[in-house]
Design an enzyme around this catalytic site. Structure first.
Site, PDB file in Angstrom:
ATOM      1  N   HIS A  98       0.873  -1.187   0.000  1.00 12.91           N
ATOM      2  CA  HIS A  98       0.000   0.000   0.000  1.00 12.91           C
ATOM      3  C   HIS A  98       0.905   1.230   0.000  1.00 12.91           C
ATOM      4  O   HIS A  98       1.578   1.520   0.989  1.00 12.91           O
ATOM      5  CB  HIS A  98      -0.889  -0.024   1.249  1.00 12.91           C
ATOM      6  CG  HIS A  98      -1.831   1.135   1.355  1.00 12.91           C
ATOM      7  ND1 HIS A  98      -3.201   0.989   1.257  1.00 12.91           N
ATOM      8  CD2 HIS A  98      -1.611   2.461   1.575  1.00 12.91           C
ATOM      9  CE1 HIS A  98      -3.778   2.172   1.415  1.00 12.91           C
ATOM     10  NE2 HIS A  98      -2.829   3.082   1.606  1.00 12.91           N
ATOM     11  N   CYS A 143      -4.026  10.444   4.572  1.00 12.63           N
ATOM     12  CA  CYS A 143      -4.515  10.053   5.890  1.00 12.63           C
ATOM     13  C   CYS A 143      -4.730  11.276   6.778  1.00 12.63           C
ATOM     14  O   CYS A 143      -3.818  12.099   6.928  1.00 12.63           O
ATOM     15  CB  CYS A 143      -3.520   9.098   6.554  1.00 12.63           C
ATOM     16  SG  CYS A 143      -4.001   8.590   8.222  1.00 12.63           S
ATOM     17  N   ASN A 202      -3.026   8.223  -2.362  1.00  9.52           N
ATOM     18  CA  ASN A 202      -2.532   6.892  -2.706  1.00  9.52           C
ATOM     19  C   ASN A 202      -2.032   6.893  -4.144  1.00  9.52           C
ATOM     20  O   ASN A 202      -2.370   7.770  -4.940  1.00  9.52           O
ATOM     21  CB  ASN A 202      -3.673   5.869  -2.583  1.00  9.52           C
ATOM     22  CG  ASN A 202      -4.189   5.746  -1.171  1.00  9.52           C
ATOM     23  OD1 ASN A 202      -3.618   5.071  -0.343  1.00  9.52           O
ATOM     24  ND2 ASN A 202      -5.298   6.434  -0.898  1.00  9.52           N
TER      25      ASN A 202
END
Length: 301
Positions: free
Chosen positions: A206, A239, A248
């Protein structure tokens, strides 16, 4: 050079991508966004999360989203505690994601618990979920760097992964939460994890693209044997508890890179771009994917 013939991409835009979006996206638009992404070929996706609307107001319509988007695919819902897990079960969810930060400082900022306290709280919940036949995904934040503590010891990451594996989790999503990792660090950490964890445990990378390193880090991770990655349409994300973290890695950019390398994903790039084009005008800032930007320039030119 050993690379996989096929890579699985888990689309996280509807949950991780939107959780920190300043503009509130209504449930109808979220549902259509998810529909477009599934039409593009995603078989695994984070749909939403059952969290406190006080802390993450964007996810307050989780129940409505679940009601309209559940099918036979692997649909993840983030449920960080017992209350969230109970709500997910009541909603009929079969695939549940939990999370913990390797860094104590990050974990305390996020949920006001140390990493050890979180793991102790999650253990009976995960063991109960596994007894009842649920698929459990563990999201492991700050696996490379922490915004408060700096570089994270890779053996601390391994310890958290092994503890989760002992609880019976099916998948470990190992996150570069603030996008500071480099390809060598990714190769080293995932090589370590592949060597020490069971072959039956799914390991997923990730990556955030804060410093433009996400595609390179994915390439290095594939060389270490990883063939699953979280991606977000349009590069959505960031975040709320990680200062400086950008979005992302963009699903479009990963799909394009892999297709150019002859690696199959099962994702249709043109339909994926349709999903990004739909969500883009609803956002407080432009989407960040290179492929979407190129398409937009061509259409405007």
């Amino acid at each position: 050079m050993e690379l996989p013939e096929r890579v699985t991409l888990i689309e996280v835009g509807p949950r991780d991508g939107l959780q920190n979006e300043k503009n509130f996206i209504n449930a109808k638009d979220k549902i259509h966004f998810i529909s477009l992404l599934k039409n593009a070929g995603f078989q695994e996706m984070e749909l939403t999360s059952f969290v406190s609307p006080k802390w993450v107001p964007q996810m307050q319509d989780a129940g409505t989203v679940i009601e309209h988007c559940m099918d036979d695919l692997r649909n993840f819902v983030l449920a960080p505690n017992k209350k969230g897990i109970d709500m997910a079960i009541e909603a009929g969810v079969k695939h549940i994601a939990v999370f913990v930060g390797v860094s104590d400082s990050f974990n305390k900022k996020n949920i006001n618990k140390t990493t050890e306290e979180s793991m102790n709280e999650l253990r009976p919940l995960i063991e109960d979920l596994k007894r009842r036949g649920y698929f459990v995904r563990a999201c492991i934040s700050t696996s490379f760097y922490c915004p408060f503590e700096g570089k994270i010891d890779e053996h601390a990451v391994l310890k958290v992964c092994q503890d989760f594996e002992e609880m019976g989790v099916d998948e470990l999503s190992v996150a570069d939460t603030i996008g500071m990792a480099n390809p060598i660090e990714c190769f080293d950490l995932f090589t370590l994890l592949k060597h020490h964890l069971r072959s039956t445990t799914l390991i997923t990378g990730h990556f955030h693209d804060t410093r433009g390193m996400a595609l390179a880090n994915i390439f290095a991770s594939m060389q270490a044997g990883i063939d699953r990655f979280d991606t977000s349409a349009g590069g959505l994300g960031g975040c709320p508890f990680a200062p400086g973290a950008s979005g992302n890695v963009a699903s479009e950019d990963v799909v394009y890179m892999l297709s150019q390398m002859g690696i199959s994903t099962g994702i249709q790039l043109d339909k994926l771009l349709e999903a990004s084009a739909f969500i883009s005008p609803l956002l407080s800032k432009p989407v960040s994917s290179k492929q979407f930007g190129l398409l937009k320039n061509v259409l405007q030119g």
